[in-house]
Design an enzyme around this catalytic site. Structure first.
Site, PDB file in Angstrom:
ATOM      1  N   SER A 124       0.803  -1.219   0.000  1.00 43.43           N
ATOM      2  CA  SER A 124       0.000   0.000   0.000  1.00 43.43           C
ATOM      3  C   SER A 124       0.833   1.266   0.000  1.00 43.43           C
ATOM      4  CB  SER A 124      -0.930  -0.004   1.225  1.00 43.43           C
ATOM      5  OG  SER A 124      -1.619  -1.210   1.327  1.00 43.43           O
ATOM      6  N   HIS A 175       0.112   4.670   4.480  1.00 42.25           N
ATOM      7  CA  HIS A 175      -0.519   5.293   3.312  1.00 42.25           C
ATOM      8  C   HIS A 175      -0.075   6.743   3.155  1.00 42.25           C
ATOM      9  CE1 HIS A 175      -4.188   2.389   2.891  1.00 42.25           C
ATOM     10  NE2 HIS A 175      -3.050   1.747   3.077  1.00 42.25           N
TER      11      HIS A 175
END
Length: 254
Positions: A124, A175
């Site tokens: 991610s 993230h």
């Protein structure tokens, strides 16, 4: 730019780095979940406590591992859609620097800002790094991306950031720092970058009795699409992607 029209062999030939990364995702997932090779997962998971003990490879290995089918499917599909343009524009080396640079910075931030019991897996942070490069491109290198694709990237990024904060079991710091790292690396990586060339167009020369200029013509796949007279394929692809967004962000481990 983000609608793939290559066949399997062409995709591998044009985008070898993306193909290898996706292949590693799938191979490791199969080895762990179908063949029970959990030692691979245990050796690679991003365990802050293990990193504190000197196992620094865990700042890299989580990028290749995933915690569930929806997780690996979403991240691999994201690479399939958003990776090829950057691999072509940046070149193989710069793409790898951007991808792993963002992923490693995201993992370092996770190590320093999360407690010692925190563990994580997933690509991610690296994928959000790609979004960070596109984000920089959309505002500061507009000659490299058209308005429609720029708006699309910003929309997908917005959805991703919202889901980051409202979904459980998300490595929020991974993230955010992956995205920021990609945007920070972008000015350097984009030096000398050229606009994406649609691989669905092939170069041909005109007949000898003409000016001999280079022109483009649709390949056979595009001719079939033109005759069908629809953009249904692209809509289906993005419909699948939206479903995968929901599945991926709601996966148990992200």
């Amino acid at each position: 730019m983000f609608v793939r029209n290559e066949d399997f062999r062409s995709f591998i030939r044009y985008y070898p780095i993306i193909s290898i990364l996706i292949g590693i995702h799938i191979l490791l997932f199969i080895m762990v979940n179908l063949f029970g090779m959990f030692s691979i997962f245990n050796l690679g998971v991003g365990s802050n406590r293990a990193i504190e003990a000197g196992q620094y490879w865990r700042l890299v290995t989580p990028i290749f591992l995933h915690g569930g089918f929806a997780h690996v499917l979403f991240n691999s599909f994201s690479l399939y859609l958003f990776g090829p343009a950057l691999e072509q524009m940046l070149g193989k080396i710069k793409f790898l620097i951007g991808y792993f640079g963002a992923g490693i910075i995201a993992n370092i931030a996770t190590f320093y800002l999360q407690d010692s019991t925190f563990s994580h897996v997933g690509a991610s942070g690296a994928i959000f790094g790609l979004f960070g490069i596109y984000f920089y491109m959309a505002f500061y290198r507009k000659e490299l991306i058209d308005q429609a694709n720029s708006q699309l990237i910003l929309m997908i990024l917005g959805i991703g950031l919202v889901m980051t904060f409202i979904s459980p079991n998300i490595n929020i710091l991974g993230h955010l720092f992956g995205f920021l790292a990609g945007a920070a690396l972008a000015p350097i990586l984009l030096i000398g970058a050229t606009p994406f060339i649609n691989r669905g167009m092939i170069r041909v020369r005109r007949a000898p009795d003409t000016s001999g200029d280079i022109r483009f013509k649709p390949n056979r796949w595009q001719k079939r699409r033109i005759r069908s007279g629809s953009g249904t394929g692209g809509k289906i692809i993005w419909g699948i992607f939206i479903v995968l967004v929901a599945l991926g962000f709601l996966a148990r481990y992200f």
